[in-house]
Every structure is written in structure tokens, then in C-alpha cells.
Motif scaffolding. Sequence first.
Motif, short mmCIF file in Angstrom:
data_model
loop_
_atom_site.label_atom_id
_atom_site.label_comp_id
_atom_site.label_asym_id
_atom_site.label_seq_id
_atom_site.Cartn_x
_atom_site.Cartn_y
_atom_site.Cartn_z
N GLY A 2 0.82 -1.21 0.00
CA GLY A 2 0.00 0.00 0.00
C GLY A 2 0.85 1.25 0.00
O GLY A 2 2.07 1.22 0.04
N GLU A 3 0.14 2.38 -0.04
CA GLU A 3 0.78 3.70 -0.13
C GLU A 3 1.75 3.96 1.03
O GLU A 3 2.86 4.43 0.83
N PHE A 4 1.32 3.62 2.25
CA PHE A 4 2.14 3.96 3.41
C PHE A 4 3.35 3.03 3.52
O PHE A 4 4.44 3.45 3.89
N ASP A 5 3.15 1.76 3.14
CA ASP A 5 4.28 0.82 3.11
C ASP A 5 5.31 1.26 2.08
O ASP A 5 6.51 1.18 2.30
N LEU A 6 4.78 1.71 0.93
CA LEU A 6 5.65 2.13 -0.17
C LEU A 6 6.54 3.29 0.30
O LEU A 6 7.75 3.29 0.08
N HIS B 217 -3.14 6.72 12.30
CA HIS B 217 -1.81 7.34 12.19
C HIS B 217 -1.43 8.06 13.48
O HIS B 217 -0.28 8.01 13.92
N ASP B 321 -6.57 4.08 0.48
CA ASP B 321 -5.17 3.89 0.12
C ASP B 321 -5.07 4.02 -1.39
O ASP B 321 -5.74 3.32 -2.13
N HIS B 322 -4.18 4.92 -1.86
CA HIS B 322 -4.13 5.19 -3.29
C HIS B 322 -3.56 4.02 -4.09
O HIS B 322 -3.57 4.06 -5.31
N PHE B 323 -3.02 3.01 -3.43
CA PHE B 323 -2.51 1.86 -4.19
C PHE B 323 -3.27 0.58 -3.89
O PHE B 323 -2.80 -0.50 -4.20
N ARG B 324 -4.46 0.70 -3.25
CA ARG B 324 -5.28 -0.50 -3.05
C ARG B 324 -6.51 -0.40 -3.91
O ARG B 324 -6.88 0.65 -4.39
#
Lengths: 324, 324
Positions: A2-6, B217, B321-324
Amino acid sequence: MGEFDLIARYFTRPARKAALGVGDDCALLAPAPGMQLAVSSDMLVEGRHFFADVSPEALGHKALAVNLSDLAACGARPLAFTLALALPRVDEPWLAAFARGLLRLADAHGCELVGGDTTRGPLNICITVFGEVHAGQALLRSGARAGDDLYVSGTLGDARLALEALLGRIRLPAATLARARERLERPTPRVALGLALRGIASSAMDVSDGLLGDLGHILKASGAGACVDASITTNLIAACAYPESAGGPFDPELIHQCTLAGGDDYELLFTAPPALRDAVAAAAQASGTPVTRIGRIEAQPGLRLVDAQGQAVAHGYASFDHFR
Amino acid sequence: MGEFDLIARYFTRPARKAALGVGDDCALLAPAPGMQLAVSSDMLVEGRHFFADVSPEALGHKALAVNLSDLAACGARPLAFTLALALPRVDEPWLAAFARGLLRLADAHGCELVGGDTTRGPLNICITVFGEVHAGQALLRSGARAGDDLYVSGTLGDARLALEALLGRIRLPAATLARARERLERPTPRVALGLALRGIASSAMDVSDGLLGDLGHILKASGAGACVDASITTNLIAACAYPESAGGPFDPELIHQCTLAGGDDYELLFTAPPALRDAVAAAAQASGTPVTRIGRIEAQPGLRLVDAQGQAVAHGYASFDHFR
């Protein structure tokens, strides 16, 4: 991923110079007393600023290099940057290589990644860079005065030569293309020279859209004109000096186009009074950056190109414009 | 119209606060002595953050609003911003409207456009915003402590409700959609509240990806847990109070989804010790911003959702999440 992991995996490192780095709503920067913050943003778009198949490591390098070049042109010391990145997909090998190229150059200049944004979308890289400069000491475009010498650092035109070859418009020996391509894809921001020129150069900017077009910005901001010796600028392309280019497969018109209006050089174009020629030479030597005197600033408006005999050379070279 | 004309016509105004504004290689910012610079970048991509047919004036507003919201979350006073803009083509009416929405909000917050970049490419807007905050006074995510009250400003969920309707997943009365859409397209950055909460809030962030996800967060950064009263958050959606919604066409599950995990709210989520409840109320009043106490911070890790009777409510709401 995901975004935060990335962000955590590729772009988060402990804050050093910043008061607060990646991971909160804002980063916090604290310029030292008496210092101003120099700020510049550049956006790189696939198909416009780089080819889809460019090496991601080179792309990471170039994305930061073009921003550091703006700091160099102001005589500012790199401090930090933010990165906003739109990616079509999460491609881990690509990201790892991009981050490697980006952070290696950042580390070489002590420039810290302090925040940013990642999102899905057509590949787009937007970096905003921050540097420190003593209040009143920034190199501006507006300080050129009639009588000043005009200089450019390094070499000119090789990036454009590579671009012409990659677009299939010209053919180059493989070894020449490889070297010219290095200049296109991994430009060297002239940060040390910019710092060394504080108090010496009367004006400066970086050559990103082509020598003559960018010089036009200095002339406009300074209310002056200039005379440039084309017989000198012609020799600033490195490719002509490569052993495999001996004899020269190069059309003189192509060399003029590349050196005078090529773009993507990221060299410093600057002016200084003739009384400071020794100081300019010392700054060049101290920063390990060759500089060449290519002309002079004149009171008469306009940009005159001359040959070695001082005769006018006709030209119609315009600067690169992203909307033309 | 070329790149430089475009910048001059739509985006260049005289520098006021900045030492040097649009038109040189860098802008120069000089924070006042004892102040830190808060910096944040956000990138907006067509099809991801906005629809292709969004009003350009609203888009200009939102592009800056989401960045000002990050400053608000840090308790920083807006100072300046840079704009990097990739445009598929030069569309003057579009640009004029975009600049109008952008600069009207900028003027309302005294936030000056100091530089940037324009290029051709798929529509992409990247803004980096700068604010000033007294050294050591920034509101961070990491300061929440067990026993603190948990608050959110304004309303929650209407932006997501509008998005669901615009995506065709639900139907809304036209008047309800118009009002909810206003929240989606023209969010209000809570800058005055953020400033008023300095020295009062123990932690803060802005709600951009959904209440529970963003609260996560704060909890992670603070090493704490929280209990949130869902019977309170449910009432924070404005749409349910509209006259035309009387009787409620709304599925309770939809309201939970929108208020707890909706995203795009740009409200402030913050914590403060119970001893400072009067100070929080005074900050809310002084800034003209309603705030609601929705729960408390606890030592036990994790995020617990309860009903009005304090009974646990099961939930599986994740953050956007922008990547999920």
C-alpha cells in the motif's frame, strides 16, 4: 504493497537537518539565522521529459538533478526536498532503482527527503527543493550589467545530440551515443560552482531550455543585450572531441542547433565584471568545474551572435517551450 | 500562447511576503527569526482525485485547500506555495477559471504563489505549500496521551456521500447532492482552528483518507489506543440534517461508511487533555469552527468503536489507500 508501506520502504529515512521529516502532515525546516530559503519546483512527465524505457535509476537522478541545478543557479546550498510521485502501478524493482538513483544524488549533496505524496496515475514526478542562502547573496537573473563577461560552465549540446539520435533523426556511433546519452539522462547539477560564484557573479541561471533562449531571460531581467561568440560555443559540445568522432560525422548546422538551442544541459550561465576574471577562474578551479567565457553583456538590447572575426552570424534559434 | 506567457498571464503577481517571487530560478523565502517553515506537497491526478468534468474553479480551490489543510493540521500560518501543473493543452478559459479558484483561496489566507513549473502532459496538479510556525509549537501526530479527549472539527462524510452518488452507486435528492458535492469539491481548510489550537491540542492531523484510518496514524505515532463513540460520529454528516432528507433515505451502513471511513473531509482530528476543554471550546469559537468530542485516547493499543451505551460496535473500516 500500500501507499504507506511504499513510502516507508523506499522513501523514509531518519531526519537529519530537518526539524521533522517524512511522516507527519508537514515537514519542518529551520533555516539558520540570517539565511533565506531558496525554493524551486520541477515536474517531469513521461514522454515529455523522458522516454518510457529510461532507466529508473537515471530517472531518479535526473528528477533531483534538474531541481538542484535551480539551487546552483541561485548560489544556494541544498538542504531538503519533497517528492510527489504518480505511478501507474506499484513496481517494486522500478521503485527500488528510482529511489537508489534519487537518494544517491541527494546524499552526495546532503539534501534530505522530508516529505511528499504518492498516488496512482500516469507517471509524473514533482520535486520541490529547498536550499539555504545568506540573505541578499542569492545569484539572480537581473544583475547583468553592460561590460560584464558572459560565461558558461562545462559542455553544451550533448544532451540534445543524444535526444536527436534517440528520436531517430540522426545516427551516431554507438560509443558517442552512449556518452552523449549520459549527459541527457544523468546531468550534473553545478552546485559547487554556484556556491563558489556568490559575491563574484553579477547574474546567473541554469541552461535548461537552450543557451540563447535562457540567455534571453537574463537579458530581459537585466535590461541589457549581449554578444555571443559562436566559434567558442561550437567547441563546447563534447561529442566532437570523442576519438570515435574524429573527422566529424557532424553537420555544422546540427552542432549550432545543439550547442546554442539544445536544452537539457543544466550548466550555469553567468556574468561577472572583467575585473573579477581571476576570481571566476579561482571559483571554477575550487569547484572542479570548467567554465568558458563566451561573450559579453552590452547596453544595446538584443542578442548578437558573431563568428571568430566578430562578424554577425544569422540565427533563428529559439528556446524550448513546453507549449509550442 | 507559450509557457512563459501562460505563467505571466495567469500566475504571476508581485511578490509581497516572499523576498523573491515568480520568475527566477528559485523563489526566496525568509521565515521570521525563531520561526520554522512547515512544508507539505500534494499531487492531484485526474480520474483519481477529481472527475474530468469538474469545474476548473473548484479544482483550483481544492488543489490549494488540501495543502492548506496540512498546514492547519500543524498549526502553521500559510505563507506561500509553488504550483507545478501538467496540462494536456492550453485552454485559456479553463486556465482563467482554475487560477481564479486557486488565487481567491490563496488571497483569503494570505498565501502567496511564489513559483512553479508548467508542462504539457496528462492533467496533474502538484502544490507545495509553506507555512510559518514558532519553533517547537507545531501540532504533531505523536503527542496524544492516554486520557486525552479526541475531537473532530466540522462535519464528516458528506464528501464521500457525494462521491458515491457521482459514481452512480447511490441516488440522492438533487438538492442534497448539490450540497454534499460542495463539500467534496470545495473543502474548507481549517487554518484558523489549527492556529487557535497551538498550545492546547496535544496532537492533530487532517482527515483526508477517512476518520478511523487517519486516527490510526495518530495512534501509531503516539503509541496509544482510542475509543470512538459511533453514535456521535454518525450525526456529524450534514446531509441527514437537510430538510429534503427528512425521514432519511439513508442506509445506516452507508452513513457509517461515509462518516468513519469516507475520506476527503479535510477536517481537523485532534486530541487535548480534559483539563483544557474550556480552552478547546474557546479556540473553536474564536475560529468560528464547530468541534465535537468523539472519544478518548487510551493506553491500551487499538481502536475501539462503541455505541451510545458503550457497547463495542464491530467494524472493518479501512482508510483510503491510493494503491489498493
